[in-house]
Design a protein around this motif. Structure first.
Motif, PDB file in Angstrom:
ATOM      1  N   ASN A  24       0.806  -1.230   0.165  1.00 58.03           N
ATOM      2  CA  ASN A  24       0.239   0.013  -0.012  1.00 58.03           C
ATOM      3  C   ASN A  24       0.880   1.330   0.106  1.00 58.03           C
ATOM      4  N   ARG A  26       0.918   3.667   1.684  1.00 55.94           N
ATOM      5  CA  ARG A  26       1.129   4.386   3.158  1.00 55.94           C
ATOM      6  C   ARG A  26       2.376   3.338   3.686  1.00 55.94           C
ATOM      7  N   CYS A  90      -5.006   3.394  11.246  1.00 53.13           N
ATOM      8  CA  CYS A  90      -5.005   4.198   9.872  1.00 53.13           C
ATOM      9  C   CYS A  90      -4.791   5.666  10.322  1.00 53.13           C
ATOM     10  N   ASP A  92      -7.367   7.905  10.473  1.00 54.82           N
ATOM     11  CA  ASP A  92      -8.282   8.683   9.778  1.00 54.82           C
ATOM     12  C   ASP A  92      -9.604   8.524  10.329  1.00 54.82           C
ATOM     13  N   CYS A  93      -9.840   7.264  10.652  1.00 57.39           N
ATOM     14  CA  CYS A  93     -11.189   6.837  11.202  1.00 57.39           C
ATOM     15  C   CYS A  93     -11.549   7.749  12.499  1.00 57.39           C
ATOM     16  N   GLU A  94     -12.897   7.629  12.865  1.00 57.03           N
ATOM     17  CA  GLU A  94     -13.164   8.265  14.098  1.00 57.03           C
ATOM     18  C   GLU A  94     -12.645   7.745  15.304  1.00 57.03           C
ATOM     19  N   ASN A 106     -10.361   0.911  10.261  1.00 58.87           N
ATOM     20  CA  ASN A 106      -9.895   0.282   8.894  1.00 58.87           C
ATOM     21  C   ASN A 106      -8.814  -0.697   8.737  1.00 58.87           C
ATOM     22  N   ARG A 112     -14.114  -9.249   9.143  1.00 63.92           N
ATOM     23  CA  ARG A 112     -15.443 -10.119   9.085  1.00 63.92           C
ATOM     24  C   ARG A 112     -15.224 -11.013  10.268  1.00 63.92           C
ATOM     25  N   TYR A 147       0.436   1.999   6.945  1.00 65.69           N
ATOM     26  CA  TYR A 147       0.191   3.230   7.757  1.00 65.69           C
ATOM     27  C   TYR A 147       1.429   3.770   8.474  1.00 65.69           C
TER      28      TYR A 147
ATOM     29  N   ASN B  37     -16.296   8.524   8.383  1.00 63.21           N
ATOM     30  CA  ASN B  37     -15.892   9.798   8.989  1.00 63.21           C
ATOM     31  C   ASN B  37     -15.378  10.831   7.848  1.00 63.21           C
ATOM     32  N   ASP B 154     -18.730  -6.234   3.703  1.00 61.50           N
ATOM     33  CA  ASP B 154     -17.188  -6.001   3.169  1.00 61.50           C
ATOM     34  C   ASP B 154     -16.928  -4.903   2.127  1.00 61.50           C
ATOM     35  N   ARG B 157     -17.298  -1.502   3.917  1.00 57.48           N
ATOM     36  CA  ARG B 157     -16.173  -1.411   4.780  1.00 57.48           C
ATOM     37  C   ARG B 157     -15.023  -0.951   3.783  1.00 57.48           C
ATOM     38  N   LYS B 160     -15.459   2.648   3.054  1.00 59.94           N
ATOM     39  CA  LYS B 160     -15.116   3.439   4.094  1.00 59.94           C
ATOM     40  C   LYS B 160     -13.654   3.623   4.005  1.00 59.94           C
ATOM     41  N   GLN B 161     -12.885   2.831   3.762  1.00 58.46           N
ATOM     42  CA  GLN B 161     -11.444   2.759   4.179  1.00 58.46           C
ATOM     43  C   GLN B 161     -10.903   3.633   2.848  1.00 58.46           C
ATOM     44  N   GLU B 164     -11.856   7.018   3.663  1.00 58.39           N
ATOM     45  CA  GLU B 164     -11.063   7.794   4.801  1.00 58.39           C
ATOM     46  C   GLU B 164      -9.423   7.792   4.841  1.00 58.39           C
ATOM     47  N   THR B 165      -8.992   6.709   4.017  1.00 56.44           N
ATOM     48  CA  THR B 165      -7.723   6.485   4.308  1.00 56.44           C
ATOM     49  C   THR B 165      -7.162   6.541   2.835  1.00 56.44           C
ATOM     50  N   GLU B 167      -7.193   4.360   0.311  1.00 57.57           N
ATOM     51  CA  GLU B 167      -6.958   3.077  -0.476  1.00 57.57           C
ATOM     52  C   GLU B 167      -7.385   1.926   0.595  1.00 57.57           C
ATOM     53  N   VAL B 168      -7.570   0.681  -0.326  1.00 56.32           N
ATOM     54  CA  VAL B 168      -7.866  -0.371   0.492  1.00 56.32           C
ATOM     55  C   VAL B 168      -6.628  -1.223   0.911  1.00 56.32           C
TER      56      VAL B 168
END
Lengths: 392, 194
Positions: A24, A26, A90, A92-94, A106, A112, A147, B37, B154, B157, B160-161, B164-165, B167-168
């Motif tokens: 990724n 980051r 991350c 960034d999330c809440e 995240n 799951r 991250y 978010n 999924d 989710r 959301k990623q 918020e960020t 990328e997955v």
């Protein structure tokens, strides 16, 4: 590269594995210089955490040198010396914005799985089963760090590896558990488990102003360290002394104002309750042996605080819910929000307010990791914390 | 529009196709929600350009624009075949609601509703998704998994990623089922999760 791989229950081996790569934008790749075995790694080692797969790379406490960064990483450079928090977050999330980094929404690609087991997903973590995302761990020569703009903390070179390595987990974990207790000079605080996390909790309580701290364990060398180095004022060896009676006496019948469980799901004990838990756990009827937690709840004074740092995996039996409710106890718990504490604890180390390196009992080469797990599990050679080095 | 094209001679599993063909199908509704978010206008804007976000479907589905207000979803089936659905945007209320409906030629009638609600007390967005599946004439083997609640969750989710960020997030194990590069060669598990 070489890495410590979980091969089966109580079987870890040092294997050739492919080098990690940037997946990724980051990410960073870190060349590990020092790593260690955590008490919670023993839960994996003993097969108590589901979803481990043969060949998984272990390890979530590590530090090293950045060798490569992804295109989105600006604040880390190859050559930086970093300590990496075990929880992946991350930023960034809440949850991360609220500094609840270990609740990151995240960072777990397998969300799951824990969602089904625990109600909601947990964060990703290095080397801690596929429930935590299936990330390769840091008991390896190299590790991929997602991250990397949020997690790794650059540490100065004048501090030794032993002084800063534990910023990755046990020092912030112990500190958070101590903070949960709202320590002050008037409080008596009892700590179940004088292993590395318990020692860090005691040292943190001392740093935060607690004056009366009781350490509970069964190994004299651990109790001695708690008293002589961490700062415990009293010790109880539960092999010799009934804990509840001793605490009643030490607190003149009140019970400790706050109790820390630094033991978790593999608690040892005496008597029928231990045998009951052991049988149920062996038969896979329950995942945890919450012996220390039960005792902490029963011991805690009315209206007191129970701080849970020990790791638990699932659902437990014979949980003293009635005492908890009727006596107005508060439970505080969680995987540590390491990122929240790293900077302030690094400052405390630099200022000389705390030196976590007192828990280091052994040094090994990473290639000796199998022996390290065996010693740590069986508490051989008075093992407390083993630091493993990758360099020759 | 739903089309199933076969690249080679590979067929959907015969038994699977038979079961799907013979199984009586009712209208079925799947729903799931996620809190993102990010402010509602930002989420709404992203949803208007789903073709730029197809990685939220986990890589199995490619979403592309096939005309004004139309999106084509292409699914690679395990049988080397492809299935395609075309959805037309039928409702659009800025920052509040989007709805798509499969075009009339679709073999799989499906309505997709997305409602955006501001989360209590903060500038975050509750995204409520609802898929209404009509009676399918034939759902290709492998495509059924697209319409399961877990898959929908999924997908949300991952959405959301991304929002918020950026990328997955992947782990080696999340990309490579079974053997993966973080495992020692020749020493890998051969089954499902323990």
């Amino acid at each position: 590269m070489k890495a410590a791989c979980w091969m089966n229950r109580r079987q870890v081996s040092f294997e050739d594995v492919p080098d990690p790569r940037i997946l990724n934008a980051r990410d960073a790749i870190v060349k590990v210089t020092a790593t260690t075995i955590c008490g919670s790694d023993l839960h994996l080692y003993s097969g108590f955490v589901p979803t481990m797969q043969r060949g998984d790379i272990l390890g979530h406490e590590f530090m090293g040198e950045v060798v490569e960064v992804g295109p989105e990483i600006d604040d880390l450079r190859p050559g930086d010396r970093v300590v990496v928090p075990f929880a992946i977050a991350c930023g960034d999330c809440e949850s991360c914005k609220a500094e609840l980094y270990a609740c990151c929404e995240n960072s777990n690609p397998n969300a799951r799985l824990p969602e089904k087991l625990m109600g909601h997903a947990t964060c990703g973590a290095f080397g801690y089963s596929h429930l935590s995302g299936g990330f390769a761990g840091g008991q390896a020569e190299y590790v991929r760090v997602p991250y990397a703009d949020v997690g790794p903390l650059v540490v100065p070179r004048h501090l030794s590896d032993e002084q800063v390595l534990f910023l990755s987990d046990i020092l912030p974990t112990g500190y958070m558990g101590a903070e949960f207790c709202e320590p002050n000079p008037r409080k008596v605080i009892a700590v179940w488990g004088a292993g590395p996390v318990g020692q860090m909790a005691i040292a943190s309580l001392r740093m935060l102003g607690a004056e009366r701290i009781i350490a509970i364990d069964r190994f004299p060398y651990r109790l001695k360290l708690a008293q002589e180095r961490a700062g415990a004022t009293d010790i109880i060896n539960y092999e010799d002394t009934p804990v509840l009676e001793a605490l009643e006496e030490l607190t003149a019948g009140r019970g400790p104002d706050a109790c820390i469980d630094a033991v978790g799901l593999e608690a040892h004990g005496n008597g029928l309750q231990y045998a009951y838990d052991k049988v149920k756990q062996s038969a896979k009827l329950q995942m945890d042996r919450p012996l220390a937690l039960r005792e902490a709840i029963l011991a805690c004074r009315n209206g007191g605080i129970v701080s849970i740092l020990g790791v638990y995996a699932g659902y437990v039996d014979k949980f003293p819910l009635g005492p908890l409710m009727n006596r107005g106890l508060t439970i505080r718990s969680g995987q540590c929000h390491v990122h929240r504490y790293m900077r302030r604890l690094l400052d405390a180390i630099e200022a000389g307010d705390i030196d976590p390196s007192f828990v280091v009992s052994h040094h090994m080469k990473l290639s000796e990791v199998a022996q390290g797990y065996d010693w740590f599990l069986h508490k051989q050679h008075d093992v407390m914390k083993i630091v493993m080095h990758t360099a020759a | 529009m739903t089309t199933t094209t076969t690249k080679r001679e590979a067929r959907p599993g015969l038994l699977g196709a038979l079961v799907h063909a013979l199984r009586p199908r009712r209208r079925e509704t799947l729903s799931a929600a996620v809190t993102i978010n990010r402010p509602r206008p930002e989420v709404f804007l992203a949803l208007q350009h789903l073709d730029q976000l197809s990685s939220f479907m986990g890589g199995a589905v490619i979403v592309r624009s096939s005309g004004p207000r139309r999106l084509t979803w292409t699914l690679e089936l395990p049988t080397s075949a492809q299935a395609e659905w075309e959805l037309e945007l039928v409702e659009e209320r800025p920052s509040e609601k989007l709805a798509w409906r499969a075009t009339e030629r679709s073999a799989l009638p499906i309505d997709v509703h997305v409602a955006l609600v501001q989360a209590p007390g903060r500038d975050a967005t509750e995204l409520h998704a609802r898929l209404v599946l009509g009676r399918a004439r034939l759902l290709p083997t492998g495509a059924a998994k697209l319409f399961e609640k877990d898959k929908l969750k999924d997908d949300l989710r991952r959405l959301k990623q991304i929002l918020e960020t950026g990328e997955v997030l992947h782990s080696d194990a999340s990309i490579h089922r079974g053997r993966h590069p973080a495992m020692p060669p020749g020493e890998v598990h051969h089954g499902a999760l323990r």
